[in-house]
Design a protein around this motif. Structure first.
Motif, PDB file in Angstrom:
ATOM      1  N   ASP A 105       0.794  -1.234   0.000  1.00 18.47           N
ATOM      2  CA  ASP A 105       0.000   0.000   0.000  1.00 18.47           C
ATOM      3  C   ASP A 105       0.832   1.291   0.000  1.00 18.47           C
ATOM      4  O   ASP A 105       0.375   2.319  -0.484  1.00 18.47           O
ATOM      5  N   TRP A 106       2.044   1.295   0.536  1.00 19.51           N
ATOM      6  CA  TRP A 106       2.908   2.485   0.584  1.00 19.51           C
ATOM      7  C   TRP A 106       2.293   3.654   1.365  1.00 19.51           C
ATOM      8  O   TRP A 106       2.192   4.788   0.847  1.00 19.51           O
ATOM      9  N   PRO A 107       1.898   3.434   2.643  1.00 22.24           N
ATOM     10  CA  PRO A 107       1.311   4.543   3.431  1.00 22.24           C
ATOM     11  C   PRO A 107       2.281   5.708   3.611  1.00 22.24           C
ATOM     12  O   PRO A 107       1.852   6.863   3.670  1.00 22.24           O
ATOM     13  N   GLU A 108       3.604   5.415   3.674  1.00 17.91           N
ATOM     14  CA  GLU A 108       4.585   6.499   3.855  1.00 17.91           C
ATOM     15  C   GLU A 108       4.601   7.431   2.643  1.00 17.91           C
ATOM     16  O   GLU A 108       4.801   8.641   2.779  1.00 17.91           O
ATOM     17  N   LEU A 109       4.352   6.874   1.445  1.00 20.27           N
ATOM     18  CA  LEU A 109       4.265   7.712   0.246  1.00 20.27           C
ATOM     19  C   LEU A 109       2.983   8.549   0.278  1.00 20.27           C
ATOM     20  O   LEU A 109       3.005   9.754  -0.025  1.00 20.27           O
ATOM     21  N   ARG A 110       1.866   7.918   0.674  1.00 21.29           N
ATOM     22  CA  ARG A 110       0.604   8.659   0.730  1.00 21.29           C
ATOM     23  C   ARG A 110       0.713   9.839   1.699  1.00 21.29           C
ATOM     24  O   ARG A 110       0.249  10.941   1.422  1.00 21.29           O
ATOM     25  N   GLU A 111       1.370   9.577   2.844  1.00 20.81           N
ATOM     26  CA  GLU A 111       1.515  10.639   3.838  1.00 20.81           C
ATOM     27  C   GLU A 111       2.391  11.772   3.289  1.00 20.81           C
ATOM     28  O   GLU A 111       2.105  12.955   3.492  1.00 20.81           O
ATOM     29  N   SER A 112       3.442  11.401   2.580  1.00 24.36           N
ATOM     30  CA  SER A 112       4.357  12.388   2.014  1.00 24.36           C
ATOM     31  C   SER A 112       3.669  13.266   0.970  1.00 24.36           C
ATOM     32  O   SER A 112       3.911  14.473   0.894  1.00 24.36           O
ATOM     33  N   ILE A 113       2.806  12.671   0.179  1.00 22.38           N
ATOM     34  CA  ILE A 113       2.107  13.427  -0.870  1.00 22.38           C
ATOM     35  C   ILE A 113       1.054  14.348  -0.256  1.00 22.38           C
ATOM     36  O   ILE A 113       0.985  15.528  -0.583  1.00 22.38           O
ATOM     37  N   GLY A 114       0.254  13.797   0.648  1.00 19.31           N
ATOM     38  CA  GLY A 114      -0.753  14.601   1.335  1.00 19.31           C
ATOM     39  C   GLY A 114      -1.587  15.408   0.354  1.00 19.31           C
ATOM     40  O   GLY A 114      -2.150  14.858  -0.587  1.00 19.31           O
ATOM     41  N   GLN A 115      -1.660  16.709   0.545  1.00 19.42           N
ATOM     42  CA  GLN A 115      -2.421  17.573  -0.367  1.00 19.42           C
ATOM     43  C   GLN A 115      -1.506  18.326  -1.333  1.00 19.42           C
ATOM     44  O   GLN A 115      -1.905  19.317  -1.939  1.00 19.42           O
ATOM     45  N   ARG A 116      -0.244  17.882  -1.457  1.00 19.04           N
ATOM     46  CA  ARG A 116       0.670  18.538  -2.395  1.00 19.04           C
ATOM     47  C   ARG A 116       0.105  18.517  -3.813  1.00 19.04           C
ATOM     48  O   ARG A 116      -0.562  17.571  -4.191  1.00 19.04           O
ATOM     49  N   PRO A 117       0.414  19.531  -4.649  1.00 18.22           N
ATOM     50  CA  PRO A 117      -0.195  19.596  -5.982  1.00 18.22           C
ATOM     51  C   PRO A 117       0.572  18.841  -7.052  1.00 18.22           C
ATOM     52  O   PRO A 117       0.066  18.649  -8.161  1.00 18.22           O
ATOM     53  N   SER A 118       1.796  18.383  -6.760  1.00 18.72           N
ATOM     54  CA  SER A 118       2.729  18.078  -7.848  1.00 18.72           C
ATOM     55  C   SER A 118       3.771  17.060  -7.403  1.00 18.72           C
ATOM     56  O   SER A 118       4.220  17.085  -6.243  1.00 18.72           O
ATOM     57  N   LEU A 119       4.170  16.145  -8.299  1.00 20.79           N
ATOM     58  CA  LEU A 119       5.253  15.205  -7.992  1.00 20.79           C
ATOM     59  C   LEU A 119       5.829  14.636  -9.282  1.00 20.79           C
ATOM     60  O   LEU A 119       5.295  14.849 -10.362  1.00 20.79           O
ATOM     61  N   PHE A 120       6.927  13.887  -9.129  1.00 20.56           N
ATOM     62  CA  PHE A 120       7.517  13.155 -10.249  1.00 20.56           C
ATOM     63  C   PHE A 120       7.445  11.651  -9.988  1.00 20.56           C
ATOM     64  O   PHE A 120       7.577  11.207  -8.834  1.00 20.56           O
ATOM     65  N   THR A 121       7.281  10.878 -11.073  1.00 22.83           N
ATOM     66  CA  THR A 121       7.550   9.442 -11.021  1.00 22.83           C
ATOM     67  C   THR A 121       8.726   9.182 -11.961  1.00 22.83           C
ATOM     68  O   THR A 121       8.894   9.893 -12.952  1.00 22.83           O
ATOM     69  N   THR A 122       9.548   8.189 -11.619  1.00 21.17           N
ATOM     70  CA  THR A 122      10.664   7.846 -12.502  1.00 21.17           C
ATOM     71  C   THR A 122      10.754   6.333 -12.692  1.00 21.17           C
ATOM     72  O   THR A 122      10.280   5.558 -11.860  1.00 21.17           O
TER      73      THR A 122
END
Lengths: 237, 237
Positions: free
Chosen positions: A87-104
């Motif tokens: 599930d990657w809860p640590e990633l979900r928490e990090s993203i939160g309500q942020r508007p923007s990210l990268f995947t690689t």
């Protein structure tokens, strides 16, 4: 359908990979591979993505006579079941309500990185953009500020060390970088399933991603089954 | 340099397009095209982008015997001077401190859309992503909310009506869409210079863009000549 018609007319042998053997595409092609996904009710297709890739890999394994890939495909359903529990809860928490990210990603995992970025957009209304780990340090990195989330999708293949090295460098700039590999030093390792073959590993990654992104959408108050501005079929202009 | 060496060793005729005729790349190639850009002092290269494209087009015009393109290239310096005076203040105001936007194009203008998105990132720390106007309605459109800025770069070519149609559709969803064309109904027309040939039009568009993006960076309090995390030369891993 029009492209398949044109290709067949010009002498190509056409193969339709489809979830509906009575579809116009299936009728147009010389051969049909049924992906047996069952009815796809969601606008943001996930089952059909994975099963289409499996059908393509099965075809390739027979064509290339790749017994390792055949074996990996045999065990893949059980591996994907395990992958879906991640599930990657640590990633979900990090993203939160942020508007923007990268995947690689890199190689076949780069294709998966593109699918992940698209699903972040469709289900979470989140501006995720996919980059090859070979390209991201050339310019795109300028938008990375402290805490910027990055999801690096590593498979067990020849690209893994290079991809993880780039993930570590981005983490050193202050970004929150999550990577599906044991090799990381600065980026954070997140759970993953290895499938015994570099070409099936990316499918396990995207299945884990799908589990996570559904929860993230709900965390953000968005219904992942009703993407904004989208219907099931989009006409290409 | 390594790729040029390998291509030449394997029998290819290699041509270097370079700003430095004494560079390792120039020494490695069979032929050298000097782009005469003068010293490039900025990390985010702009002169070298435009002059390299002009060198490529000049080569292509002779190769293809395209007299229209030769004529357009002859008048291009004067047209680019006009293009550099265009600024798009309405686009700068619309972007303001927003974190995210899309650029779109199609055909050669799609390449320019990619360059624009990269320069938004490098000089303004703004998450701009480029899409072909043929693809943007398939999923990416989900992140478009009211006021979301979109820059649609239309050249005077066969793709213009389709590109403008998509721009109008996105404007109908509530986005702030700006387009370099007279054909728009819902999107807003912004100034542009047509150069008399569909292959040189995109270069006039990017020159106008460069004028705008420098001012936008300053509006946002970022020094466009010192992109974050970047140096002049990036090593490809």
């Amino acid at each position: 359908v029009k492209m398949t018609h044109a290709a067949r007319r010009d002498g190509a042998h056409t193969i339709a990979i489809t979830n509906d053997t009575a579809s116009p595409l299936a009728n147009e092609a010389d051969r049909v591979l049924d992906i047996h996904a069952g009815p796809e009710r969601s606008v943001a297709a996930t089952k059909t993505f994975v099963t289409s890739a499996v059908a393509g890999l099965a075809l390739y394994a027979d064509w290339a006579g790749d017994d390792d890939l055949r074996a990996a495909l045999l065990y893949l359903p059980a591996q994907l079941k395990l992958a879906a529990e991640i599930d990657w809860p640590e990633l979900r928490e990090s993203i939160g309500q942020r508007p923007s990210l990268f995947t690689t990603g890199r190689g076949p995992a780069w294709a998966i990185s593109g699918e992940a970025a698209l699903k972040f957009k469709e289900t979470c209304q989140l501006h995720a953009e996919s980059y090859s780990s070979a390209e991201i340090l050339h310019g795109p990195i300028s938008i990375v500020d402290a805490g910027f989330p990055v999801l690096s999708l590593a498979a067990g293949d020849a690209a893994e060390p290079g991809l993880v090295d780039v993930a570590d460098r981005i983490a050193e700039m202050g970004a929150q970088v999550f990577v599906t590999s044991e090799m990381c030093r600065k980026a954070r390792r997140i759970d993953y399933v290895r499938t015994g073959h570099p070409l099936t590993d990316p499918l396990a990654l995207i299945v884990s991603f799908y589990s996570m992104v559904e929860r993230l959408a709900l965390d953000r108050g968005v219904d992942p089954d009703i993407p904004r501005h989208l219907r099931k079929v989009t006409e290409t202009v």
